[in-house]
Every structure is written in structure tokens, then in C-alpha cells.
Design a protein around this motif. Structure first.
Motif, short mmCIF file in Angstrom:
data_model
loop_
_atom_site.label_atom_id
_atom_site.label_comp_id
_atom_site.label_asym_id
_atom_site.label_seq_id
_atom_site.Cartn_x
_atom_site.Cartn_y
_atom_site.Cartn_z
N THR A 309 0.84 -1.20 0.00
CA THR A 309 0.00 0.00 0.00
C THR A 309 0.88 1.25 0.00
O THR A 309 2.09 1.18 -0.25
N ILE A 310 0.28 2.40 0.29
CA ILE A 310 1.00 3.68 0.29
C ILE A 310 1.69 3.88 1.65
O ILE A 310 1.52 3.10 2.58
N GLN A 311 2.44 4.97 1.75
CA GLN A 311 3.27 5.24 2.91
C GLN A 311 2.42 5.51 4.16
O GLN A 311 1.39 6.17 4.09
N VAL A 312 2.92 5.02 5.31
CA VAL A 312 2.29 5.33 6.60
C VAL A 312 3.18 6.24 7.44
O VAL A 312 2.82 6.61 8.56
N TRP A 313 4.35 6.60 6.91
CA TRP A 313 5.28 7.48 7.61
C TRP A 313 5.85 8.48 6.60
O TRP A 313 6.19 8.11 5.49
N ASN A 314 5.96 9.74 7.02
CA ASN A 314 6.49 10.78 6.15
C ASN A 314 7.48 11.60 6.96
O ASN A 314 7.10 12.38 7.83
N SER A 315 8.77 11.43 6.67
CA SER A 315 9.81 12.07 7.49
C SER A 315 9.90 13.58 7.28
O SER A 315 10.23 14.31 8.21
N TRP A 316 9.59 14.06 6.07
CA TRP A 316 9.94 15.43 5.75
C TRP A 316 8.75 16.33 5.43
O TRP A 316 8.81 17.55 5.64
N GLN A 317 7.68 15.78 4.87
CA GLN A 317 6.59 16.62 4.37
C GLN A 317 5.48 16.81 5.40
O GLN A 317 5.30 16.00 6.30
N ARG A 318 4.74 17.89 5.25
CA ARG A 318 3.50 18.08 6.00
C ARG A 318 2.40 18.29 4.97
O ARG A 318 2.44 19.22 4.17
N THR A 319 1.43 17.39 4.96
CA THR A 319 0.34 17.43 3.99
C THR A 319 -0.97 17.34 4.76
O THR A 319 -0.99 17.25 5.99
N ALA A 320 -2.07 17.31 4.03
CA ALA A 320 -3.37 17.19 4.68
C ALA A 320 -3.46 15.89 5.48
O ALA A 320 -4.10 15.85 6.53
N GLU A 321 -2.83 14.83 4.97
CA GLU A 321 -2.88 13.54 5.65
C GLU A 321 -1.81 13.42 6.73
O GLU A 321 -2.00 12.73 7.73
N PHE A 322 -0.67 14.07 6.53
CA PHE A 322 0.45 13.97 7.47
C PHE A 322 0.60 15.28 8.23
O PHE A 322 1.41 16.14 7.88
N GLN A 323 -0.18 15.45 9.29
CA GLN A 323 0.00 16.59 10.16
C GLN A 323 1.22 16.42 11.06
O GLN A 323 1.77 17.37 11.59
N ASN A 324 1.62 15.16 11.26
CA ASN A 324 2.92 14.83 11.84
C ASN A 324 3.47 13.68 11.02
O ASN A 324 2.97 13.40 9.93
#
Length: 496
Positions: A309-324
Motif C-alpha cells: 500500500t502507500i506510505q504510513v510514515w512521512n519524514s519530511w513533508q506536512r500534507t493534509a494527511e500527514f499533520q505529523n
């Protein structure tokens, strides 16, 4: 060197820094980054003050562990408590609670018996939220598990007896779980069923680790068989119909969820790989025991894979889905929908940058409603469990009949180093002991300095064996699937 350690029971998915992880016949000491979740056996922990010694180790060094008396070290008074049991206290009641030492700066609180029970996880969450709300000085981190809460504290700020007294005062005042409603979200994630990268991980395992493993060549067929389902399509229906409740985050890897279906009829049960798989693609999805995991990063693993599936962790970006950094939260629900492998690659390229919107529904988790659903479907749940148990037992008996119920590594000792190295040639040596995964170069081919000759797998890591100089490969001294020692020659290169 010597490293001081003390006994610890870190069951139920909470690892302390310095925990000694016995995954097979080799202990691994977990690194200093912080606590994580996991299911390996960790009977002891290296004390914080001794971790610096491990940083001096080199290949070939030996470690002697010496036991330190945990109660005299970690409690305020040497006379506090008796014996060497890690159990500090127990609280009796409808749900028994056990308090354990879990490292020289960790306290572990366990709820109820050793079993998967969403009601116990709810109690853990309530205690987690109550302690977090007080923002007590000296508390470094709180890590919820399936039926436990691990507290990482600073002994210079708050002593273990004071911490224990505080938690034991908060725990009895928790609200009754039956009246609690928690916020939840339903995340609809794309899944590439039987993705080619997941198939590659299975194939590499079968070729290099255990050719006769019962879960090879297809993990999905193994899932079907051990759960007593009639077809691969039935496995697929169950997985896509399920709503997976996120019970923990950080299952060894970044942001990896520990999740289980809310409906017990959807709980597919499997064994894990034995021995572990050396390589797993990032965001592969699999089942181990009754839990689902999305691998947060590329690495080793033991869950039975069925897709990606797609990523569950994002080290660098802040998006609508990744508030942290984490995509998921505790008590979220994951539901998969099918996409092609090519569409998943496009989604994976876009998602970390906010260019692949994920459908997220705001909802809630009510224990009262959950209990009502269990009662309404009790006969079907019992029938599903009986079918699984019968299929599981049939599978295990088949392993016994075929001699597959235990794993003993085949004797694939390192091949003898044949012949001396001729003048004008250099010996390309393996940097570490391991298994040869792939021989990249061919005899007679020209290689540059730094170019890969072979790839070995060592302690769940891939290492490139590179040529030290430009030249022609005149001899290969290794084969895929064979072991090599540190310093053993794998190829001979004529320089020039």
C-alpha cells in the motif's frame, strides 16, 4: 567488554532501549532511538549507563553480560521489595493490573491476561490519555501496547517509587470502558493485491533462507490453507471486507500499525516466518498471528504478505494527511480497496507530497456498540473460530508428518578458498559473514573500482561486496545461497 543488565518482562509490544532481542540463535541489542513495539522475546535490558560500551564493539569482539541487582539499583531504598522479581506491585479487581520494572528508566503496566482483547486495549488508552493530560515532569514518553502501557521516565527527575505511586493513584479512577466513546477515523487505503515486490520478497526467502517453508512459494495460499478458506478469492474477500482497528503504532518500523479486524469473523490467523525474512519492501502488508502490519520501511520481517500500500510514515513533508510523521492514529480503522501495481506506484510517488488524496471518514469507537455487534453475531463468530482452529491443527499436523514443524539450518558451510591469487590480481573479500544473495558480476567481465561484485545478506541487512580496483573478473569464489565468512574471498580481479 562487560555490559550490566537486569531481567525484564517486555511482553506485549513494548521494547525498552537496550532490550536484548532473542529472535533466533543470535541476540540483538535494540538501539538508542527510543521505544518501539514488537513481538520478540526480550528477557533482559542493558542498563543506560552501560550502553556506551556497546558503541565500542567491532566484528569479532565478545560480550560478557553480568547481572546487576535491579531492586537495589532502581528503587530509592536498597531495602524496598524482596527478591529479584521484576514485578513491583499488582492490583486486583475485575481487570487485574501488574506493574513491572522494564529497564532502569522504564515502567510497564499490564492489564488482564495474555490475550487479544479490544476492551483491554481501551483501558490502556484511557490510562495513556489520563497520564498524558497531567503532563508530569520527568515523563519522557508513553508507549501504548495491546494490553500494556510502557512509561519512559527520567530517574533524575522522578524516582520509580514516586512514579509507581502516581500511576497507582490514577489507574483506579479511570472511567468505565462501557461508557466511553473515542474519536476514530476510517482511512480508505489502496492495496496492490499480491504485489510484485511482495512476491519478490517471498521468492528471495525461498531461494536463500528456507526452500521448504510451508508458507512458500505463496503466502496467500498459506493464509487460505491455515484458515480453512475455500479459495484465494475468499481470502481476498475477507481482507477487503475487514475494518482493521489500529491498536498500536511503531511495530519495530516507522509508523507501522499493529491492527486487527473489529469483526472477529475477519480475523485471519497465521504463524510468522521462522526464521525471519531478511528483506521486506516498504509498505508491504501482511498478517502475523491475528495482527495486520503495514511495514513502515524496507527491512526484515516475519508477517505473511498479501500486498502493498502507500506510505504510513512521512519524514519530511506536512500534507493534509500527514499533520505529523504518522499517517495513522490510535483507534483509527483501515479499509483497503484494490488498485493495480502500476496505479500503486503512481500513488506512492504522489502521496508524500500531498498529490494523492486519501478518503478519510470521521467516526467514533463505542465499546457499548462493539459489544452489541459481538453479541448479535456470536454464532457466526464461534463457527469461524472453530473452522480456523481445525484448519490450523490440520496444518500443524501436516508439518509434523513432513518434518517441517521445526527449522534447522542446512549445513551450508563456507566454501574453501581455492587457489592462490596470481600476481597482478586482487582478492575481493566479504566485509562480514553472511549468505550470498546475488552474484552480480560474471567471470570475464570488466568492473570499475567500487562496482558491485556480489550482494550478501548479513544480520537482516544487505551488503555490497565491491571491487577495490578496475580490472577483469578472472574468478568467482562464491555462489548464491552459500555462506561466506568475514574476509573470505568472493572473487579475483586482474587489475588494469
Amino acid at each position: 567488554g562487560e555490559a550490566g543488565l537486569h531481567p525484564s518482562n517486555i511482553h506485549d509490544n513494548a521494547y525498552a532501549v537496550g532490550a536484548i532481542d532473542f529472535t533466533g540463535d543470535m541476540p540483538i541489542i535494540l538501539g538508542p532511538d527510543g521505544p518501539s513495539l514488537g513481538g520478540f522475546v526480550c528477557p533482559a535490558v542493558v542498563t543506560q549507563g552501560e550502553l556506551w560500551k556497546l558503541g565500542q564493539l567491532r566484528p569479532g569482539d565478545k560480550i560478557l553480560f553480568r547481572r546487576v541487582p535491579q531492586r537495589s539499583v532502581f528503587l530509592a531504598k536498597p531495602g524496598d521489595g524482596a527478591g529479584e522479581s521484576p514485578i513491583l506491585a499488582r492490583s486486583e479487581g475485575p481487570v487485574p493490573v501488574t506493574y513491572r520494572i522494564a529497564g532502569d528508566s522504564y515502567l510497564l503496566i499490564e492489564f488482564g491476561p495474555l490475550m487479544l482483547d479490544i476492551e483491554l486495549r481501551l483501558l490502556v488508552q484511557l490510562l495513556f490519555e489520563a497520564l498524558a493530560a497531567e503532563k508530569r515532569d520527568g515523563i519522557i514518553d508513553l508507549t501504548p501496547g495491546i494490553r500494556s502501557l510502557q512509561i519512559h521516565y527520567d530517574p533524575a527527575v522522578i524516582t520509580l517509587p514516586r512514579l509507581l505511586d502516581w500511576v497507582r493513584c490514577v489507574e483506579p479512577d479511570l472511567p468505565d470502558g462501557g461508557d466511553v466513546v473515542l474519536p476514530s477515523r476510517i482511512l480508505h487505503l489502496p492495496l496492490s493485491w499480491n504485489d510484485d515486490q511482495a512476491q519478490l520478497a517471498m521468492r528471495r526467502y525461498q531461494e536463500l533462507v528456507r526452500p521448504d517453508a510451508p508458507w512458500c512459494p505463496s503466502n496467500i495460499e498459506f493464509i487460505r490453507r491455515i484458515n480453512g478458506l475455500e479459495s484465494i478469492e475468499a481470502v481476498q474477500r475477507v481482507i477487503f471486507d475487514a475494518s482493521y482497528l489500529v491498536m498500536g503504532l511503531g511495530d519495530v518500523y516507522l509508523g507501522a500499525p499493529v491492527a486487527t479486524p473489529l469483526d472477529p469473523r475477519h480475523r485471519l490467523v497465521t504463524t510468522k516466518y521462522n526464521p525471519a525474512r531478511p528483506w521486506t519492501p516498504e509498505n508491504a502488508v501482511g498478517i502475523g498471528g491475528a495482527y495486520l502490519c503495514i511495514y513502515g520501511m524496507e527491512g526484515p520481517g516475519g508477517y505473511q504478505l498479501f500486498g502493498r500500500t502507500i506510505q504510513v510514515w512521512n519524514s519530511w513533508q506536512r500534507t493534509a494527511e500527514f499533520q505529523n510523521n504518522n499517517l495513522l492514529r490510535f483507534f483509527d480503522q483501515i479499509r483497503f480497496h484494490s488498485v493495480s501495481a502500476d496505479d500503486l506506484l503512481d500513488a506512492r510517488a504522489a502521496f508524500p507530497h500531498g498529490r494523492y488524496p486519501v478518503h478519510i471518514e470521521e467516526t467514533q469507537f463505542s465499546l457499548k456498540e462493539y459489544r452489541a455487534q459481538l453479541a448479535a453475531h456470536a454464532p457466526e463468530i464461534a463457527a469461524a473460530r472453530a473452522r480456523q482452529q481445525a484448519a490450523f491443527e490440520t496444518e500443524r499436523q501436516a508439518w509434523v508428518a513432513q518434518g517441517l514443524d521445526s527449522f534447522v539450518a542446512a549445513d551450508q558451510g563456507p566454501e574453501a578458498v581455492a587457489g592462490a591469487v596470481q600476481e597482478g590480481c586482487v582478492l575481493v573479500e566479504s566485509p562480514a559473514p553472511g549468505n550470498v544473495w546475488k552474484v552480480v558480476a560474471e567471470e570475464g567481465s570488466i568492473v570499475d573500482a567500487g562496482e558491485t561484485i556480489a550482494i550478501i545478506e548479513s544480520m537482516k541487512m544487505e551488503m555490497r561486496v565491491v571491487s577495490p580496483a578496475r580490472g577483469r573478473v578472472v574468478e568467482l569464489r562464491c555462489k548464491p545461497g552459500r555462506e561466506v565468512r568475514q574476509g573470505q574471498g568472493v572473487a579475483v580481479v586482474r587489475v588494469g
